[in-house]
Design an enzyme around this catalytic site. Sequence first.
Site, PDB file in Angstrom:
ATOM      1  N   CYS A   2      96.303  77.394  46.343  1.00 46.54           N
ATOM      2  CA  CYS A   2      94.757  77.483  46.016  1.00 46.54           C
ATOM      3  C   CYS A   2      94.263  78.969  45.885  1.00 46.54           C
ATOM      4  O   CYS A   2      95.205  79.875  45.965  1.00 46.54           O
ATOM      5  CB  CYS A   2      94.214  76.984  47.483  1.00 46.54           C
ATOM      6  SG  CYS A   2      94.653  75.252  47.761  1.00 46.54           S
ATOM      7  N   ARG A  27      95.470  79.117  39.970  1.00 47.84           N
ATOM      8  CA  ARG A  27      96.195  78.596  41.178  1.00 47.84           C
ATOM      9  C   ARG A  27      95.896  77.175  41.389  1.00 47.84           C
ATOM     10  O   ARG A  27      96.437  76.664  42.526  1.00 47.84           O
ATOM     11  CB  ARG A  27      95.575  79.734  42.221  1.00 47.84           C
ATOM     12  CG  ARG A  27      96.119  81.069  41.793  1.00 47.84           C
ATOM     13  CD  ARG A  27      95.498  82.071  42.789  1.00 47.84           C
ATOM     14  NE  ARG A  27      96.163  81.840  44.235  1.00 47.84           N
ATOM     15  CZ  ARG A  27      97.374  82.273  44.667  1.00 47.84           C
ATOM     16  NH1 ARG A  27      98.109  83.341  43.794  1.00 47.84           N
ATOM     17  NH2 ARG A  27      97.786  82.080  45.908  1.00 47.84           N
ATOM     18  N   TRP A  76      94.411  73.330  44.896  1.00 47.45           N
ATOM     19  CA  TRP A  76      95.501  72.370  44.351  1.00 47.45           C
ATOM     20  C   TRP A  76      95.775  71.813  45.582  1.00 47.45           C
ATOM     21  O   TRP A  76      96.167  72.071  46.712  1.00 47.45           O
ATOM     22  CB  TRP A  76      96.635  73.268  43.998  1.00 47.45           C
ATOM     23  CG  TRP A  76      97.658  72.656  43.600  1.00 47.45           C
ATOM     24  CD1 TRP A  76      97.458  71.706  42.288  1.00 47.45           C
ATOM     25  CD2 TRP A  76      98.943  72.361  43.903  1.00 47.45           C
ATOM     26  NE1 TRP A  76      98.887  71.380  41.894  1.00 47.45           N
ATOM     27  CE2 TRP A  76      99.668  71.806  42.892  1.00 47.45           C
ATOM     28  CE3 TRP A  76      99.729  73.108  44.892  1.00 47.45           C
ATOM     29  CZ2 TRP A  76     101.083  71.389  43.006  1.00 47.45           C
ATOM     30  CZ3 TRP A  76     100.837  72.808  45.100  1.00 47.45           C
ATOM     31  CH2 TRP A  76     101.847  71.873  44.205  1.00 47.45           C
ATOM     32  N   ASN A 102      94.088  78.893  52.045  1.00 48.63           N
ATOM     33  CA  ASN A 102      95.223  78.684  51.286  1.00 48.63           C
ATOM     34  C   ASN A 102      96.571  78.439  52.061  1.00 48.63           C
ATOM     35  O   ASN A 102      96.818  79.313  52.854  1.00 48.63           O
ATOM     36  CB  ASN A 102      95.131  79.899  50.260  1.00 48.63           C
ATOM     37  CG  ASN A 102      96.483  79.761  49.186  1.00 48.63           C
ATOM     38  OD1 ASN A 102      97.135  78.835  49.218  1.00 48.63           O
ATOM     39  ND2 ASN A 102      96.870  81.004  48.808  1.00 48.63           N
ATOM     40  N   GLY A 103      97.272  77.510  51.559  1.00 52.34           N
ATOM     41  CA  GLY A 103      98.722  77.219  52.545  1.00 52.34           C
ATOM     42  C   GLY A 103      98.612  75.957  53.207  1.00 52.34           C
ATOM     43  O   GLY A 103      97.810  74.900  52.835  1.00 52.34           O
ATOM     44  N   GLU A 486     115.424  76.411  30.583  1.00 51.92           N
ATOM     45  CA  GLU A 486     114.179  77.010  30.568  1.00 51.92           C
ATOM     46  C   GLU A 486     113.350  76.196  29.488  1.00 51.92           C
ATOM     47  O   GLU A 486     112.058  75.805  29.655  1.00 51.92           O
ATOM     48  CB  GLU A 486     114.097  78.472  30.411  1.00 51.92           C
ATOM     49  CG  GLU A 486     112.705  78.856  30.100  1.00 51.92           C
ATOM     50  CD  GLU A 486     111.882  78.953  31.419  1.00 51.92           C
ATOM     51  OE1 GLU A 486     110.737  79.459  31.367  1.00 51.92           O
ATOM     52  OE2 GLU A 486     112.323  78.546  32.628  1.00 51.92           O
ATOM     53  N   LYS A 490     109.803  74.206  30.110  1.00 52.30           N
ATOM     54  CA  LYS A 490     108.638  74.272  29.440  1.00 52.30           C
ATOM     55  C   LYS A 490     108.046  73.203  28.883  1.00 52.30           C
ATOM     56  O   LYS A 490     106.859  72.966  28.673  1.00 52.30           O
ATOM     57  CB  LYS A 490     108.802  75.564  28.403  1.00 52.30           C
ATOM     58  CG  LYS A 490     108.874  76.930  28.895  1.00 52.30           C
ATOM     59  CD  LYS A 490     107.651  77.432  29.486  1.00 52.30           C
ATOM     60  CE  LYS A 490     107.999  78.396  30.680  1.00 52.30           C
ATOM     61  NZ  LYS A 490     108.456  78.090  31.774  1.00 52.30           N
ATOM     62  N   GLU A 493     106.573  70.863  31.578  1.00 58.16           N
ATOM     63  CA  GLU A 493     105.319  71.483  31.903  1.00 58.16           C
ATOM     64  C   GLU A 493     104.112  71.589  31.277  1.00 58.16           C
ATOM     65  O   GLU A 493     103.206  71.086  31.659  1.00 58.16           O
ATOM     66  CB  GLU A 493     105.757  73.228  32.453  1.00 58.16           C
ATOM     67  CG  GLU A 493     106.377  73.305  33.460  1.00 58.16           C
ATOM     68  CD  GLU A 493     106.747  74.781  33.832  1.00 58.16           C
ATOM     69  OE1 GLU A 493     106.530  75.282  34.683  1.00 58.16           O
ATOM     70  OE2 GLU A 493     106.874  75.578  32.686  1.00 58.16           O
ATOM     71  N   HIS A 509     130.232  63.634  29.883  1.00 56.66           N
ATOM     72  CA  HIS A 509     130.481  63.087  31.153  1.00 56.66           C
ATOM     73  C   HIS A 509     129.224  62.255  31.621  1.00 56.66           C
ATOM     74  O   HIS A 509     129.205  62.242  32.846  1.00 56.66           O
ATOM     75  CB  HIS A 509     130.782  64.274  32.153  1.00 56.66           C
ATOM     76  CG  HIS A 509     131.996  64.970  31.501  1.00 56.66           C
ATOM     77  ND1 HIS A 509     133.243  64.766  32.350  1.00 56.66           N
ATOM     78  CD2 HIS A 509     132.283  66.092  30.951  1.00 56.66           C
ATOM     79  CE1 HIS A 509     134.170  65.247  31.992  1.00 56.66           C
ATOM     80  NE2 HIS A 509     133.589  66.281  31.126  1.00 56.66           N
ATOM     81  N   LYS A 608     100.145  77.953  39.783  1.00 57.19           N
ATOM     82  CA  LYS A 608     100.766  79.386  39.325  1.00 57.19           C
ATOM     83  C   LYS A 608     101.746  79.467  40.290  1.00 57.19           C
ATOM     84  O   LYS A 608     102.993  80.231  40.131  1.00 57.19           O
ATOM     85  CB  LYS A 608     100.014  80.152  38.814  1.00 57.19           C
ATOM     86  CG  LYS A 608     100.397  81.784  38.606  1.00 57.19           C
ATOM     87  CD  LYS A 608     101.163  81.317  37.124  1.00 57.19           C
ATOM     88  CE  LYS A 608     101.900  82.294  36.561  1.00 57.19           C
ATOM     89  NZ  LYS A 608     102.686  82.181  35.392  1.00 57.19           N
TER      90      LYS A 608
END
Length: 613
Positions: A2, A27, A76, A102-103, A486, A490, A493, A509, A608
Site C-alpha cells: 500500500c 504500490r 493493495w 501499510n503492512g 526473467e 515479464k 506479469e 526431462h 511494486k
Amino acid sequence: MCGIIGYVGPKKVDSILLEGLERLEYRGYDSAGISLFDAETGEFETIRAVGNLAKLREAVGSEERPAHFGIGHTRWATHGRPAEHNAHPFRSSDSKVTVVLNGIIENYIELREELTAAGYEFQSETDAEVVPFLVEQAYNGDMIAAVKAAHTRLEGHFAIVVMHTDHPDTMVGVRRQCPLVIGVGDGETYIASAIAAFLKWTKTVQMIEDDEIVVVTPAGARFLSLENGELTREAMQIDWDEDAAEKGGYETFTLKEINEQPDALENTLGERMRRGAPADLSETGLTNEDAKKFRHVVILGCGTSYHAGLVGRYMMEGWTGLHAEVDLASEWRHRDFPLGEDTLVIGVTQSGETADTLAAMEKAKVCGAHVLALTNVLGSQATRIAHGTLYTRAGLEIGVASTKAHVAQVMAFSVLAMWLAEQRESMDAVEHDLVRDELQRIPDLMRVMLESEPWHAAIREVAERFSEKPFFMFLGRHTGLPVALEAALKLKELSYIPSDAYAAGEMKHGPIALLDTDTPTVVIATDSHVYDKTISNIQEVRARGAAVIAVATEGNEDIRQHADHVLYVPRTRNELMPLVGIVPLQLLAYHIATLRGLNVDQPRNLAKTVTVE
C-alpha cells in the site's frame, strides 16, 4: 504494498494528497481514500472509493476544500477484499482518530476479539482497523503516548500514520520493517511511504528508523525513541528529477523505463569503473582484507532480483574464483546451514524493503556472515540491516514489472565481481581490461538497439503473430537461463499469459510434453560455448511443431535456418549478454500486453514493493 501520503502546512491538502497518491498508485490500486481536517466543523472528512485513483477523484469531485491537513492511502488488499468498507483511512469509534496503515498486523485477530469484548464495533474485514481503536482506547490528551501505547500492542510489519481532531496540525507516525519517509518543506512537512509521493514539492528527506516515533508538524519532524528520548535525523538531498515521476512523453511508465535502461547502466557504473583506474567500491565498506578472506558467496533475492542474482553467480565464479550460490530469499531463510565470516551474503532488493529478503539478511547476519545490500533506495531497511550497501542508481522506477532496476542490478554485480577479482588477483590484466572496456560499451550498445526502428518492428511483428497464444515456453542455457526466467516472468506479469522457463538441457526431462503447434517457444541462442547444444534443443522443439523465436547475436545468419523468428542483440561477452539479451523480451511482453488491451503499468494482483510475506 500500500501507499501512504500525509501533509501539514499552508497549502490546500486535497490536491496534494491526490497528486501524491497518483505517484504511489504503483504500490496498490484496489481502493484509495483520504481524510481531511475541516477546521469549521472540527472533524475529519473521509472519502474512500474502490478501484484505481480515478474512482477516488470522482468521489472527491472538482470543488477544492479549505483543509490544510490530511492523510491519504492507496491499497493493495492483503486482509479483506477490495471494497469501500475495507478501504483506508480508518476512524475510531468517536471519529476523533484517523489512521492509514501499510503492512500487516499479525496479531490482529487477538486484538480484534479483545476490542470487540470492550464494546468496539468493527466495520471492515481488515487488520488495520484495530489501530484507531487502540489509539482511541489509550488516548488521554497525549497523542504521542496513545500512538506509542498502540504500537506496543502490535505484532507484524507495518507503517502507520495517525491524526487526531484535538491536534489537527500534527501527525504521528511509526514504522516497523515497512517504508516511511519524511519530506521537509518551507513551513510544511510531508510523510509518505516513498519519496515519489512528495518529490514535486521537496527533495529534502529524513529517514525514519524502525520502532521510533516521528511527530510531524508544519515546522518539521521530531524523532523520538520509545523511551521519549529525542533523536537526530540528518536531512538529505535527493537528486532525482521531478520528471522522473512522469512519463516523459512515453505512453506508459514501463515503456519509459525500458528506454531509460542505458542511463541506469551508465549511472550504476559511474565513477566506480573508470578506464585506467581500479574499481572503486569504497562506498560498500568492503576492504581488501574482506575480499581475500571470503570463500563463499550467497546471493539472495525474490522474483526479478533473484534472476539478477543468477547472472551475478556466473560473474562471481568466473571472475573471482569464489564458490557462489543463489537462492530464493523466501526459501533460504527457512533453511539450516553453517555460515561464518568467510561468507559474503548479498541481499538483492530493488526497494530495500522486500520482507523475505530482509528476513534472510537478518538471519545471515546473526549467523556471522558479512552482509551486503544491493538496492536502489537510499536509507531503505536493507541498508540498515547490512554491513554495507552497493546502490544500483537506477533512479525512480514506477512500473510494477521491473525493467531498468533489473539491468542495473546485473551491472552492479559486474562491478562488484570486478572489484573482488582485482583484490583477489584472480583475473589476468589483459582479461581485466577487456571486461572493463566491454562494460563501458554496454550502455551505448543498448542505445543503438533501442533507437533502431527495424529492430522494434521485428519485435512488434512477433508480438502480433503470437499475442493470442495461450502458453509460451522459454529456454536457455548458462547465462541464457536467467534471461529466459526473467523473460517468462515479464510475460506473466504484463500479459497474464501462462509461461514456463527451463534450462534447455532439462527439456527432455518433462517440459517437452507441453510442446505442440500452438506453443511459441523463445530460445536464448546467443553465441557462446553452449551455442551448439542450444541449437540441438531448438531442433527438438521444432520436431514437435512448435514455432521458435530465437534471441541471437547480431551477425549470426546461421540461426535463421533453425528459427521461425530471430530477435538480434549486440555481440557481448557471454557473462554480460543478459544485459542486452533481456531487452527485446521486455518489449515483446510489453507489446503483447498492449495488444491484449492491458494496463502494463499496473498489472492485476501485483504491487511494486512486497513488504509482507
